[in-house]
Write a protein that holds these residues in place. Structure first.
Motif, PDB file in Angstrom:
ATOM      1  N   ASP A  66       0.841  -1.200   0.000  1.00 28.13           N
ATOM      2  CA  ASP A  66       0.000   0.000   0.000  1.00 28.13           C
ATOM      3  C   ASP A  66       0.876   1.251   0.000  1.00 28.13           C
ATOM      4  O   ASP A  66       1.568   1.530   0.979  1.00 28.13           O
ATOM      5  CB  ASP A  66      -0.906  -0.033   1.239  1.00 28.13           C
ATOM      6  CG  ASP A  66      -1.894   1.115   1.291  1.00 28.13           C
ATOM      7  OD1 ASP A  66      -1.773   2.050   0.487  1.00 28.13           O
ATOM      8  OD2 ASP A  66      -2.784   1.071   2.156  1.00 28.13           O
ATOM      9  N   LYS A 124      -5.599   1.658  -1.377  1.00 25.91           N
ATOM     10  CA  LYS A 124      -6.051   1.208  -2.693  1.00 25.91           C
ATOM     11  C   LYS A 124      -7.343   0.396  -2.578  1.00 25.91           C
ATOM     12  O   LYS A 124      -8.263   0.562  -3.383  1.00 25.91           O
ATOM     13  CB  LYS A 124      -4.953   0.376  -3.358  1.00 25.91           C
ATOM     14  CG  LYS A 124      -5.191   0.116  -4.828  1.00 25.91           C
ATOM     15  CD  LYS A 124      -4.109  -0.737  -5.447  1.00 25.91           C
ATOM     16  CE  LYS A 124      -2.825   0.023  -5.589  1.00 25.91           C
ATOM     17  NZ  LYS A 124      -1.777  -0.715  -6.307  1.00 25.91           N
ATOM     18  N   ASP A 125      -7.440  -0.465  -1.561  1.00 21.88           N
ATOM     19  CA  ASP A 125      -8.646  -1.278  -1.376  1.00 21.88           C
ATOM     20  C   ASP A 125      -9.873  -0.407  -1.136  1.00 21.88           C
ATOM     21  O   ASP A 125     -10.944  -0.660  -1.678  1.00 21.88           O
ATOM     22  CB  ASP A 125      -8.466  -2.252  -0.208  1.00 21.88           C
ATOM     23  CG  ASP A 125      -7.462  -3.347  -0.517  1.00 21.88           C
ATOM     24  OD1 ASP A 125      -7.171  -3.566  -1.716  1.00 21.88           O
ATOM     25  OD2 ASP A 125      -6.965  -3.978   0.431  1.00 21.88           O
ATOM     26  N   LEU A 183     -10.236   2.760  -2.065  1.00 17.10           N
ATOM     27  CA  LEU A 183     -10.532   3.468  -3.315  1.00 17.10           C
ATOM     28  C   LEU A 183     -11.247   2.567  -4.317  1.00 17.10           C
ATOM     29  O   LEU A 183     -12.198   2.994  -4.973  1.00 17.10           O
ATOM     30  CB  LEU A 183      -9.240   4.019  -3.935  1.00 17.10           C
ATOM     31  CG  LEU A 183      -8.589   5.179  -3.200  1.00 17.10           C
ATOM     32  CD1 LEU A 183      -7.237   5.505  -3.823  1.00 17.10           C
ATOM     33  CD2 LEU A 183      -9.478   6.404  -3.205  1.00 17.10           C
ATOM     34  N   ILE A 184     -10.820   1.319  -4.428  1.00 17.28           N
ATOM     35  CA  ILE A 184     -11.460   0.379  -5.349  1.00 17.28           C
ATOM     36  C   ILE A 184     -12.903   0.106  -4.921  1.00 17.28           C
ATOM     37  O   ILE A 184     -13.813   0.107  -5.745  1.00 17.28           O
ATOM     38  CB  ILE A 184     -10.649  -0.935  -5.460  1.00 17.28           C
ATOM     39  CG1 ILE A 184      -9.352  -0.663  -6.226  1.00 17.28           C
ATOM     40  CG2 ILE A 184     -11.460  -2.039  -6.144  1.00 17.28           C
ATOM     41  CD1 ILE A 184      -8.360  -1.807  -6.209  1.00 17.28           C
ATOM     42  N   SER A 185     -13.122  -0.082  -3.621  1.00 20.56           N
ATOM     43  CA  SER A 185     -14.495  -0.354  -3.164  1.00 20.56           C
ATOM     44  C   SER A 185     -15.390   0.865  -3.377  1.00 20.56           C
ATOM     45  O   SER A 185     -16.560   0.726  -3.728  1.00 20.56           O
ATOM     46  CB  SER A 185     -14.523  -0.813  -1.706  1.00 20.56           C
ATOM     47  OG  SER A 185     -14.116   0.214  -0.849  1.00 20.56           O
ATOM     48  N   LYS A 186     -14.845   2.077  -3.211  1.00 19.55           N
ATOM     49  CA  LYS A 186     -15.630   3.295  -3.486  1.00 19.55           C
ATOM     50  C   LYS A 186     -15.967   3.383  -4.972  1.00 19.55           C
ATOM     51  O   LYS A 186     -17.089   3.735  -5.347  1.00 19.55           O
ATOM     52  CB  LYS A 186     -14.867   4.547  -3.049  1.00 19.55           C
ATOM     53  CG  LYS A 186     -14.886   4.770  -1.559  1.00 19.55           C
ATOM     54  CD  LYS A 186     -14.175   6.057  -1.195  1.00 19.55           C
ATOM     55  CE  LYS A 186     -14.229   6.286   0.301  1.00 19.55           C
ATOM     56  NZ  LYS A 186     -13.643   7.567   0.691  1.00 19.55           N
ATOM     57  N   LEU A 187     -14.998   3.065  -5.823  1.00 16.08           N
ATOM     58  CA  LEU A 187     -15.235   3.088  -7.263  1.00 16.08           C
ATOM     59  C   LEU A 187     -16.309   2.081  -7.644  1.00 16.08           C
ATOM     60  O   LEU A 187     -17.247   2.398  -8.374  1.00 16.08           O
ATOM     61  CB  LEU A 187     -13.937   2.789  -8.021  1.00 16.08           C
ATOM     62  CG  LEU A 187     -14.083   2.633  -9.544  1.00 16.08           C
ATOM     63  CD1 LEU A 187     -14.520   3.942 -10.173  1.00 16.08           C
ATOM     64  CD2 LEU A 187     -12.788   2.145 -10.157  1.00 16.08           C
ATOM     65  N   LEU A 188     -16.180   0.864  -7.134  1.00 14.21           N
ATOM     66  CA  LEU A 188     -17.172  -0.162  -7.441  1.00 14.21           C
ATOM     67  C   LEU A 188     -18.553   0.230  -6.923  1.00 14.21           C
ATOM     68  O   LEU A 188     -19.551   0.004  -7.588  1.00 14.21           O
ATOM     69  CB  LEU A 188     -16.743  -1.510  -6.857  1.00 14.21           C
ATOM     70  CG  LEU A 188     -15.513  -2.149  -7.506  1.00 14.21           C
ATOM     71  CD1 LEU A 188     -15.123  -3.430  -6.790  1.00 14.21           C
ATOM     72  CD2 LEU A 188     -15.753  -2.421  -8.980  1.00 14.21           C
TER      73      LEU A 188
END
Length: 174
Positions: A87, A131-132, A134-139
């Motif tokens: 991270d 990063k995790d 951010l990815i969950s927010k994007l999804l």
């Protein structure tokens, strides 16, 4: 000759971290109590961050020829370094949060993905979620419109189904 032989394993250890690290943050830890240092090390370890204190000359030797050479100008006084393999923002986030309660902890500099950051830059990095996250927010943001569309289409289908049911029922009544 004996001094060089003793330094080599330490420099090699640092080089190993440097080779794999996505980020490294240098701090001046002077003034931390043993209890604070223990808590900080525990938090960093739980986040997968390697936190060590090395002699500045060892860090300088290990940084030669790498992106981390940009940190050489900060190799004065007591120096601790936090390496992150996974991270990029974890060391900055954790150290910044900790520095708010232990104001003696001072940022010196950082390198993240080859880019140098000063103390102000590190504090900005600390505001970036992992990063995790951010990815969950994007999804989540991608999923929300799709879910809403599916809900609207279902309501339209149910409404059309209700309108079609009485029309079908009339001919059957004859």
């Amino acid at each position: 000759m004996a001094k060089i032989e003793l330094k080599a394993p330490v420099v090699d250890e640092i080089k190993g971290y440097v080779a794999d690290a996505k980020a490294a943050v240098l701090v001046d830890y002077r003034g931390l109590t043993v209890e604070q240092d223990t808590r900080l090390r525990k938090e960093l370890r739980e986040a997968g961050v390697v936190y060590k204190v090395y002699k500045n000359t060892m860090l300088h030797l290990a940084f030669e020829g790498t992106d981390y050479e940009q940190l050489d100008k900060h190799l004065e006084g007591p120096t601790a370094i936090a390496f992150s393999i996974d991270d990029e923002t974890a060391p900055a986030r954790i150290l910044n949060k900790f520095a708010k309660e232990a104001d003696v902890l001072q940022f010196k500099g950082a390198v993240v993905d080859g880019t140098y950051y000063d103390e102000a830059g590190i504090k900005v990095l600390a505001t970036i979620p992992s990063k995790d996250v951010l990815i969950s927010k994007l999804l989540g943001s991608l999923q929300s419109p799709i879910t809403n569309l599916a809900r609207v289409l279902k309501q339209i289908a149910e409404k059309d189904g209700e309108a079609a049911a009485p029309a079908e029922a009339e001919p059957a009544a004859e």
